[in-house]
Design a protein around this motif. Structure first.
Motif, PDB file in Angstrom:
ATOM      1  N   LYS A  15     -37.984  36.074 -49.160  1.00 50.40           N
ATOM      2  CA  LYS A  15     -38.433  37.342 -49.730  1.00 50.40           C
ATOM      3  C   LYS A  15     -39.462  37.099 -50.841  1.00 50.40           C
ATOM      4  N   LEU A  16     -39.156  36.127 -51.691  1.00 54.45           N
ATOM      5  CA  LEU A  16     -40.084  35.794 -52.793  1.00 54.45           C
ATOM      6  C   LEU A  16     -41.418  35.280 -52.249  1.00 54.45           C
ATOM      7  N   MET A  17     -41.325  34.453 -51.209  1.00 57.14           N
ATOM      8  CA  MET A  17     -42.545  33.890 -50.607  1.00 57.14           C
ATOM      9  C   MET A  17     -43.410  35.005 -50.010  1.00 57.14           C
ATOM     10  N   ARG A  18     -42.742  35.903 -49.287  1.00 58.39           N
ATOM     11  CA  ARG A  18     -43.467  36.984 -48.605  1.00 58.39           C
ATOM     12  C   ARG A  18     -44.182  37.881 -49.623  1.00 58.39           C
ATOM     13  N   LYS A  19     -43.441  38.195 -50.698  1.00 52.03           N
ATOM     14  CA  LYS A  19     -43.992  39.079 -51.728  1.00 52.03           C
ATOM     15  C   LYS A  19     -45.248  38.445 -52.354  1.00 52.03           C
ATOM     16  N   GLU A  20     -45.152  37.151 -52.644  1.00 53.61           N
ATOM     17  CA  GLU A  20     -46.277  36.457 -53.287  1.00 53.61           C
ATOM     18  C   GLU A  20     -47.479  36.350 -52.332  1.00 53.61           C
ATOM     19  N   ALA A  21     -47.200  36.013 -51.076  1.00 47.15           N
ATOM     20  CA  ALA A  21     -48.287  35.887 -50.093  1.00 47.15           C
ATOM     21  C   ALA A  21     -48.981  37.233 -49.892  1.00 47.15           C
ATOM     22  N   TYR A  22     -48.198  38.289 -49.911  1.00 46.05           N
ATOM     23  CA  TYR A  22     -48.751  39.629 -49.730  1.00 46.05           C
ATOM     24  C   TYR A  22     -49.612  40.010 -50.933  1.00 46.05           C
ATOM     25  N   ARG A  23     -49.094  39.698 -52.116  1.00 47.38           N
ATOM     26  CA  ARG A  23     -49.831  39.992 -53.366  1.00 47.38           C
ATOM     27  C   ARG A  23     -51.179  39.255 -53.383  1.00 47.38           C
ATOM     28  N   ARG A  24     -51.185  38.060 -52.807  1.00 46.90           N
ATOM     29  CA  ARG A  24     -52.420  37.268 -52.789  1.00 46.90           C
ATOM     30  C   ARG A  24     -53.282  37.555 -51.556  1.00 46.90           C
ATOM     31  N   ASP A  25     -52.909  38.564 -50.813  1.00 41.26           N
ATOM     32  CA  ASP A  25     -53.663  38.996 -49.644  1.00 41.26           C
ATOM     33  C   ASP A  25     -53.912  37.861 -48.638  1.00 41.26           C
ATOM     34  N   ALA A  26     -52.850  37.229 -48.224  1.00 44.66           N
ATOM     35  CA  ALA A  26     -52.950  36.132 -47.246  1.00 44.66           C
ATOM     36  C   ALA A  26     -53.573  36.643 -45.943  1.00 44.66           C
ATOM     37  N   PRO A  27     -54.422  35.809 -45.313  1.00 41.06           N
ATOM     38  CA  PRO A  27     -55.069  36.225 -44.058  1.00 41.06           C
ATOM     39  C   PRO A  27     -54.106  36.737 -42.993  1.00 41.06           C
ATOM     40  N   VAL A  28     -52.894  36.184 -42.940  1.00 41.21           N
ATOM     41  CA  VAL A  28     -51.956  36.624 -41.903  1.00 41.21           C
ATOM     42  C   VAL A  28     -51.606  38.114 -42.066  1.00 41.21           C
ATOM     43  N   PHE A  29     -51.581  38.598 -43.306  1.00 42.28           N
ATOM     44  CA  PHE A  29     -51.310  40.024 -43.530  1.00 42.28           C
ATOM     45  C   PHE A  29     -52.584  40.851 -43.321  1.00 42.28           C
ATOM     46  N   ARG A  30     -53.706  40.215 -43.657  1.00 47.18           N
ATOM     47  CA  ARG A  30     -54.991  40.896 -43.435  1.00 47.18           C
ATOM     48  C   ARG A  30     -55.176  41.156 -41.937  1.00 47.18           C
ATOM     49  N   LYS A  31     -54.799  40.170 -41.138  1.00 50.02           N
ATOM     50  CA  LYS A  31     -54.921  40.287 -39.679  1.00 50.02           C
ATOM     51  C   LYS A  31     -54.202  41.550 -39.192  1.00 50.02           C
ATOM     52  N   GLU A  32     -53.012  41.758 -39.724  1.00 51.41           N
ATOM     53  CA  GLU A  32     -52.237  42.941 -39.316  1.00 51.41           C
ATOM     54  C   GLU A  32     -52.900  44.233 -39.731  1.00 51.41           C
ATOM     55  N   ARG A  33     -53.467  44.204 -40.938  1.00 46.26           N
ATOM     56  CA  ARG A  33     -54.141  45.421 -41.412  1.00 46.26           C
ATOM     57  C   ARG A  33     -55.340  45.753 -40.532  1.00 46.26           C
ATOM     58  N   ILE A  34     -56.080  44.718 -40.141  1.00 42.52           N
ATOM     59  CA  ILE A  34     -57.296  44.942 -39.349  1.00 42.52           C
ATOM     60  C   ILE A  34     -56.973  45.269 -37.884  1.00 42.52           C
ATOM     61  N   PHE A  35     -56.054  44.516 -37.294  1.00 42.83           N
ATOM     62  CA  PHE A  35     -55.865  44.618 -35.842  1.00 42.83           C
ATOM     63  C   PHE A  35     -54.568  45.317 -35.417  1.00 42.83           C
ATOM     64  N   GLY A  36     -53.711  45.609 -36.376  1.00 38.50           N
ATOM     65  CA  GLY A  36     -52.463  46.288 -36.042  1.00 38.50           C
ATOM     66  C   GLY A  36     -51.519  45.403 -35.246  1.00 38.50           C
ATOM     67  N   LYS A  37     -50.659  46.030 -34.447  1.00 41.51           N
ATOM     68  CA  LYS A  37     -49.658  45.244 -33.711  1.00 41.51           C
ATOM     69  C   LYS A  37     -49.818  45.409 -32.209  1.00 41.51           C
ATOM     70  N   ASP A  38     -51.042  45.508 -31.760  1.00 41.13           N
ATOM     71  CA  ASP A  38     -51.317  45.608 -30.338  1.00 41.13           C
ATOM     72  C   ASP A  38     -51.093  44.221 -29.701  1.00 41.13           C
ATOM     73  N   PRO A  39     -50.139  44.094 -28.751  1.00 45.23           N
ATOM     74  CA  PRO A  39     -49.832  42.763 -28.206  1.00 45.23           C
ATOM     75  C   PRO A  39     -51.037  42.076 -27.567  1.00 45.23           C
ATOM     76  N   PHE A  40     -51.881  42.864 -26.921  1.00 39.91           N
ATOM     77  CA  PHE A  40     -53.055  42.269 -26.261  1.00 39.91           C
ATOM     78  C   PHE A  40     -54.017  41.681 -27.313  1.00 39.91           C
ATOM     79  N   LYS A  41     -54.247  42.434 -28.376  1.00 36.54           N
ATOM     80  CA  LYS A  41     -55.154  41.927 -29.424  1.00 36.54           C
ATOM     81  C   LYS A  41     -54.571  40.690 -30.113  1.00 36.54           C
ATOM     82  N   ILE A  42     -53.281  40.715 -30.384  1.00 29.07           N
ATOM     83  CA  ILE A  42     -52.662  39.573 -31.074  1.00 29.07           C
ATOM     84  C   ILE A  42     -52.700  38.329 -30.176  1.00 29.07           C
ATOM     85  N   LEU A  43     -52.530  38.540 -28.893  1.00 27.76           N
ATOM     86  CA  LEU A  43     -52.610  37.418 -27.953  1.00 27.76           C
ATOM     87  C   LEU A  43     -54.037  36.850 -27.905  1.00 27.76           C
TER      88      LEU A  43
END
Ligand code: SF4
Length: 218
Positions: A15-43
């Protein structure tokens, strides 16, 4: 820590790791913001991302998805056109060819839908265990851990495993991590590895979990 895994403690650490990574705008969270959760796009992004920096992967993904939004459309696109759109990612010519084949296969064998199970995902051209598990956990919320270099490195630094390769880490984590923590495990460690527990110079002084971390091998 392997034998006596304290699940509540691990949950708190994640939980602490996730909160910190989110606060620092990690690319993995940015990816979700940009592309959402469409399985085809994520693949598709998973295939594009091998040996390619996140920014380049996102750029290529944005260009490609400005022209197509389904496996059917990608399957119809000319390989040369795909190459132009994804130019900039590593091995773009090879990946263009693979993307077209994967899209055709999804249309032909899976009715145009990205399958929701590991066995079928692994049948798709260009999809390895890591990409398949990312899709299953991040999109479908299934209990799988995709082990990449971040997950492998941090699991070892924390003493969750003591392994030499991501493949070895994969096998052990699948066994020792309870299902309820698996879904978010990759996203959390990847985000944390991108921003805090970096490969060469981890930011241990600023780390929110430093009191729990034995810093093995750091
Ligand atoms: S204390 Fe250092 S090695 Fe441990 S998780 Fe934090 S950044 Fe990584």
């Amino acid at each position: 820590m392997k034998r006596n895994l304290n699940v509540r403690k691990l949950e708190k650490i994640l939980k602490l790791m996730r909160k910190e990574a989110y606060r620092r705008d990690a690319p993995v969270f940015r990816k979700e913001r940009i592309f959402g959760k469409d399985p085809f796009k994520i693949l598709v992004l998973g295939i594009l991302s091998t040996r390619t920096k996140d920014e380049k992967t996102f750029e290529a993904g944005l260009k490609l998805f400005s022209k197509i939004s389904s496996p059917q459309e990608l399957a119809r696109m000319k390989t040369r056109e795909i190459e132009k759109l994804i130019y900039g990612v590593g091995f773009y010519k090879n990946k263009a060819r693979i993307l077209k084949l994967a899209a055709k296969q999804i249309v032909k064998e899976f009715g145009g839908k990205v399958p929701e199970n590991l066995e079928d995902l692994l049948k798709i051209k260009g999809v390895g265990k890591k990409v398949a598990k990312v899709v299953l956990a991040q999109v479908f919320g299934k209990p799988y851990i995709a082990v990449d270099v971040h997950v492998h490195r941090i699991s070892n630094r924390l003493g969750l495993v003591s392994t030499k390769s991501p493949e070895e880490t994969d096998k052990i984590l699948e066994k020792i991590i309870p299902d309820k923590l698996k879904v978010e495990f990759n996203r959390t460690l990847v985000g944390f590895g991108q921003t805090v527990c970096k490969p060469l110079k981890p930011l241990c002084d600023e780390c929110p979990i430093k009191k729990f971390c034995p810093k093995i091998g750091v």
